[in-house]
Each structure stands twice: as C-alpha cells, then as structure tokens.
Scaffold this active site. Structure first.
Site, short mmCIF file in Angstrom:
data_model
loop_
_atom_site.label_atom_id
_atom_site.label_comp_id
_atom_site.label_asym_id
_atom_site.label_seq_id
_atom_site.Cartn_x
_atom_site.Cartn_y
_atom_site.Cartn_z
N HIS A 53 0.78 -1.30 0.27
CA HIS A 53 -0.14 0.04 0.18
C HIS A 53 0.90 1.43 0.38
O HIS A 53 1.86 1.10 0.80
CB HIS A 53 -0.66 0.48 1.20
CG HIS A 53 -1.90 -1.26 1.38
ND1 HIS A 53 -1.35 -2.53 2.33
CD2 HIS A 53 -2.99 -1.25 1.24
CE1 HIS A 53 -2.28 -3.45 2.09
NE2 HIS A 53 -3.51 -2.56 1.81
N ASP A 56 2.56 1.89 3.56
CA ASP A 56 3.51 0.31 4.11
C ASP A 56 4.65 1.08 3.58
O ASP A 56 5.77 1.07 4.61
CB ASP A 56 2.95 -0.57 2.97
CG ASP A 56 1.78 -1.21 3.58
OD1 ASP A 56 0.95 -1.07 4.15
OD2 ASP A 56 1.35 -1.84 2.54
N MET A 87 2.22 -5.66 -7.81
CA MET A 87 1.29 -5.37 -7.77
C MET A 87 1.04 -4.04 -6.84
O MET A 87 2.39 -4.02 -5.86
CB MET A 87 0.24 -6.05 -6.92
CG MET A 87 -1.08 -6.15 -6.20
SD MET A 87 -1.37 -5.38 -5.08
CE MET A 87 -1.74 -6.54 -3.51
N GLU A 180 -10.86 -6.84 -4.89
CA GLU A 180 -11.36 -7.51 -3.91
C GLU A 180 -12.04 -7.30 -2.73
O GLU A 180 -12.72 -6.24 -2.17
CB GLU A 180 -9.84 -7.32 -3.17
CG GLU A 180 -9.80 -8.57 -2.22
CD GLU A 180 -8.24 -7.94 -0.66
OE1 GLU A 180 -7.44 -7.67 -1.20
OE2 GLU A 180 -8.26 -9.39 -0.27
N LYS A 182 -14.83 -8.80 0.18
CA LYS A 182 -15.04 -9.11 1.57
C LYS A 182 -16.09 -8.66 1.72
O LYS A 182 -16.90 -7.81 1.88
CB LYS A 182 -13.60 -8.24 2.14
CG LYS A 182 -13.39 -8.73 3.76
CD LYS A 182 -12.17 -8.61 4.95
CE LYS A 182 -12.50 -8.76 5.60
NZ LYS A 182 -10.84 -8.14 6.33
N GLU A 216 -9.77 -13.40 -2.51
CA GLU A 216 -8.98 -14.24 -1.75
C GLU A 216 -9.55 -14.98 -0.37
O GLU A 216 -10.69 -14.87 -0.19
CB GLU A 216 -8.69 -12.62 -0.53
CG GLU A 216 -8.00 -13.20 1.24
CD GLU A 216 -7.66 -12.13 2.01
OE1 GLU A 216 -7.29 -11.12 1.11
OE2 GLU A 216 -7.98 -12.43 3.40
N HIS A 219 -11.84 -14.79 2.24
CA HIS A 219 -12.95 -13.25 2.69
C HIS A 219 -14.15 -14.05 1.69
O HIS A 219 -15.51 -13.94 2.69
CB HIS A 219 -12.63 -12.08 1.40
CG HIS A 219 -11.45 -11.51 2.52
ND1 HIS A 219 -10.89 -10.63 1.28
CD2 HIS A 219 -10.89 -11.10 3.24
CE1 HIS A 219 -10.05 -9.76 1.72
NE2 HIS A 219 -9.85 -10.43 3.30
N ASP A 244 -5.60 -13.53 -3.56
CA ASP A 244 -4.85 -13.76 -2.24
C ASP A 244 -5.33 -14.92 -1.94
O ASP A 244 -5.65 -15.05 -1.51
CB ASP A 244 -5.66 -12.30 -1.39
CG ASP A 244 -4.87 -10.83 -1.60
OD1 ASP A 244 -4.35 -10.92 -2.54
OD2 ASP A 244 -5.56 -9.67 -1.15
N ASP A 254 -11.53 -12.44 10.03
CA ASP A 254 -10.19 -11.87 9.38
C ASP A 254 -9.33 -12.48 9.75
O ASP A 254 -8.75 -12.32 10.55
CB ASP A 254 -10.48 -10.56 8.70
CG ASP A 254 -9.60 -10.66 7.46
OD1 ASP A 254 -9.50 -11.88 6.77
OD2 ASP A 254 -8.87 -9.55 7.23
N ASP A 256 -6.56 -14.95 8.11
CA ASP A 256 -5.15 -13.93 7.15
C ASP A 256 -4.69 -14.67 8.09
O ASP A 256 -3.41 -14.50 8.25
CB ASP A 256 -5.06 -12.86 7.33
CG ASP A 256 -5.45 -11.70 6.85
OD1 ASP A 256 -6.86 -12.26 5.61
OD2 ASP A 256 -5.23 -10.29 6.93
N ASP A 286 -1.39 -12.97 0.74
CA ASP A 286 -1.67 -12.10 2.02
C ASP A 286 -2.15 -12.98 3.89
O ASP A 286 -3.54 -12.85 4.06
CB ASP A 286 -3.14 -10.87 1.23
CG ASP A 286 -3.49 -10.39 2.17
OD1 ASP A 286 -2.99 -9.54 3.19
OD2 ASP A 286 -4.85 -9.79 1.57
C1 GLT Z 1 -5.67 -5.85 4.06
C2 GLT Z 1 -7.00 -6.98 3.96
C3 GLT Z 1 -6.20 -7.20 2.99
C4 GLT Z 1 -6.66 -6.77 1.43
C5 GLT Z 1 -5.15 -5.70 1.76
C6 GLT Z 1 -4.74 -5.01 0.01
S1 GLT Z 1 -5.07 -4.80 3.11
O1 GLT Z 1 -4.57 -6.29 5.31
O2 GLT Z 1 -7.33 -7.44 5.45
O3 GLT Z 1 -7.28 -8.46 2.86
O4 GLT Z 1 -6.02 -7.36 -0.19
O5 GLT Z 1 -5.36 -3.57 0.41
MN MN Z 2 -6.65 -9.49 0.39
MN MN Z 3 -8.14 -10.79 4.87
#
Ligand code: GLT
Ligand code: MN
Ligand code: MN
Length: 386
Positions: A53, A56, A87, A180, A182, A216, A219, A244, A254, A256, A286
């Site tokens: 980002h 970042d 990206m 993306e 979510k 993702e 998500h 992702d 979430d 991750d 991600d």
């Molecule tokens: C954030 C989010 C991700 C996105 C990123 C891109 S930032 O961590 O949870 O799913 O892909 O903005």
């Molecule tokens: Mn993501």
């Molecule tokens: Mn996520």
C-alpha cells in the site's frame, strides 16, 4: 524439494510479514520491520516479489523529498535482491479520514481526497514497476443503513473507478485493476461482499476490460463460500487478475492465516485449479503470522505458505497420475456419445428431436456415483499414504 523459485511467482505484501501482531484486544507484539528489511527477508525466503500500500512504504505525512529518498532506497533494495513489485494498492482504510469509507463516504471531500490519494499511489506503483493495481474497499460499507443508500454508494464507487480508469489511460500506466471483495470487517457490512458481486459490478463500468478481481481465500470463507468456485467463475470471465492466498476457519473474523493452515482440501482444489488452467499471475500471500510468532517464526510462516503451495502442486500431479483415481473419473464421466446430437447450439430440428426422444428416467435415477470412494482416495493421497 519444494524450494520456491522466481518462476513460481510467490509474492507477499509489506503488510504481511511486516504485521506487528496488533489485534482489537492487544498491542503489537513484534517491532516494526522497515520495508528494506522486509525486502531482504523475503528474498532470503525465496519470494519473487513484494507488494505494498502507498503508506506501507511512504508515511502518510511524508514530504516530497522524504518520499523520493524512500523510493530511491527501496529501488536499491529491489535491485540488490532481484525482487520485483508486481502489485500496488492504496491504503483507504487506516486513517481516521476514512472512518465512513473512501469512495463511498457520505462526505464529498473525503471521496475527492480518496481519488487524489489513489492517483498518487498509482504514480508510486507505476514508478516501482507494478502492473496490477488492487482495490480493497476496506471501509466501503456501513454499520447502519439508515445513513447511506447502497445505490448512492454504488454510483460513487462506479464514478471513482471510471475516473481512475481514465487516469490509468491518460498516464499510460497500463495497470490492470483488481477488485477485492470481503463480506464484513472492519465494517459491519461491506458493499459488493463477494467475488461474484464484484464480477457483476465490473460489467457496469465504462472500461470493463481494464478491471478484474483479486479474490481472497479468507474473504470467501468468511462468507461460507467455496473459494475455488469463485476463482473458477473469475477465470471463466477472463477476470482473474490477481489472487490473495491465505486461510481461515469458516464463519470467523478475518484471520489471514498461513496458506493451507486450516483447509487443506480447499487449498488443494485451488492449487490444482490454478496450475491446470495455467494461471500466470502472482501467487500473493495476503496472510500474517500468528500473534505468538517471533521474527524467526515469521520467517517460518513465509516459507510455510510457499512450501505448502508447492507440496499441493505436487499432490495435484499425483492426482492426475493415479491410475485408480483416473479410472474412477473415467467411470464417472463415461459418455457413449449418444446424446451429442442434442447438445451445442440451438436449432428447431434439434429441439424437435430432443422432445421426441424417450428417456428411461427411472433407470437413469438408479445410477449412483462412486464419489465416496473417490474422495477417500483423495484424502489418502493428501495424507501421504498413497
Ligand atoms: C488488508 C486486507 C487485505 C487486502 C489488503 C490490500 S490490506 O490486509 O485484509 O485483504 O488485500 O488492501
Ligand atoms: Mn487481501
Ligand atoms: Mn483477509
């Protein structure tokens, strides 16, 4: 074996391995790593690229001179390590200004600021060689629908993307935009909550060919959906511009998690799909390490994501080479060709002939499929006893 190589296109965001382990109940547990340290760590782990980002890399309040110095240092780290930036994206969610969303904020000044910030972040991404530009609408949603109409929000989001597509053309950046989805978090509800919803929305844009998706794993799993099916729909539409990879218990916040940490079977189907269709984009992780991880364990986390992908890729090859599995699949898909005259494009004659055909419905309904047997073979293959 299972050593990541550049041709595997494994990438990580600066925010992934750089995650300091803050959560809504607890303070950071790891010291922040500088972007330069992250680049070196990723190179050591065998990654191909690093994504970011805007903030970042460049603090939101940096001066022009500070920005240029950071970019120059970052370019040097990329050159020293051979890592690339496939990206880039915009942080449109951390700063308090985005508390009611960015492109869909009720405040026109915030919407305009979000456009300005995104154009500047696109400039930065282009300068560092990014080809895909991701849009994650972190706060594009609501807690209460009493204050905002989803029709207004949709209109504002469409206008913003149309504007930025024109900017992309105007500057000759040639970015592929990847949206993306979510379903929720950090908002109670986020607009366009699934990859399927994004695909429908893209068709309403002025430059739909420029815009695809960045699905993702976590998500779609938060929404209880089959990730591989969403990816297949995106692929079929020619819209799988980025992906992702991570993991997640179904229906939770979430998480991750490290790729493959939770849902081995879903991860297997996904890797098998990507490899078989010949997806050539980044395999972007991600994800972030457990909050319990120290820096060494963060490295293990990064290696684990890539290693699991490569192991599953090998499992997919084994699946294709397994005689018993393939014989079962041949039985399942058996086709004597007798129905071929009825398939394909419509004609009046075909319709007449099909209406006249007599089917033995009861016998057809008596045929089972050996999916239990097939699935058990797959489980045994994944468990390493085949
Ligand atoms: C954030 C989010 C991700 C996105 C990123 C891109 S930032 O961590 O949870 O799913 O892909 O903005
Ligand atoms: Mn993501
Ligand atoms: Mn996520």
């Amino acid at each position: 074996m299972y050593e990541p190589k550049p041709e595997h296109r494994f990438t990580f965001g600066l925010w992934t391995v750089g995650n300091v382990g803050r959560d809504p109940f607890g303070e950071p547990v790891r010291s922040p790593m500088s972007p330069l340290d992250i680049v070196h760590m990723l190179a050591e782990a065998g990654a191909y690229g690093v994504n970011f980002h805007d903030n970042d890399l460049i603090p939101i309040d940096a001066t022009g001179a500070e920005r240029d110095k950071i970019v120059a240092d970052f370019k040097k780290a990329l050159a020293d390590t051979g890592l690339v930036v496939p990206m880039a994206t915009t942080n449109l969610f951390s700063d308090p200004v985005f508390r009611d969303g960015a492109f869909t904020s009720n405040d026109p000044k915030v919407r305009a600021y979000a456009l300005q910030k995104t154009m500047q972040a696109m400039d930065l991404g282009a300068e560092l060689g990014a080809q895909v530009y991701v849009f994650w609408g972190g706060r594009e949603g609501t807690e209460t629908d009493a204050g905002k109409s989803p029709l207004d929000a949709g209109k504002w989001f469409r206008e913003a993307l149309n504007f930025l597509c024109e900017y992309n053309l105007d500057q000759g950046y040639n970015f592929k935009f990847a949206l993306e989805a979510k379903p929720n978090e950090p908002r109670s509800d986020i607009y366009l909550p699934t990859t399927g919803a994004m695909l429908g929305f893209i068709a309403t844009l002025d430059h739909p060919h420029m815009v695809g998706v960045n699905p993702e794993v976590a998500h779609e799993h938060m929404a209880g959906l089959n990730f591989m099916h969403a990816v297949a729909q995106a692929w079929d539409a020619g819209k799988l511009f980025h992906i992702d990879l991570n993991d997640q218990k179904f229906g939770r916040y979430d998480q991750d998690f490290r790729f493959g940490a939770e849902s081995i079977k879903q991860a297997f189907y996904l890797v098998k799909f990507l490899e078989e269709v010949g997806y050539e984009g980044s395999r972007h992780f991600d994800a972030h390490a457990y909050r319990t991880a120290d820096l060494n364990d963060v490295k293990e986390f990064a290696r684990g994501c890539m290693r699991t992908y490569l192991i599953l890729k090998e499992k997919a090859q084994q699946f294709r080479a397994d005689h018993e599995i393939q014989a079962l699949l041949a039985e399942i898909k058996a086709d004597d060709g007798s129905m071929n005259p009825y398939f394909g494009s419509y004609s009046k004659d075909k319709a007449q002939a099909l209406k006249a055909h007599s089917f033995d419905r009861v016998t057809l309904g008596q045929r089972g499929q050996p999916y239990e047997k097939l699935d058990q073979l797959l489980i045994e293959l994944l468990l390493g006893v085949r």
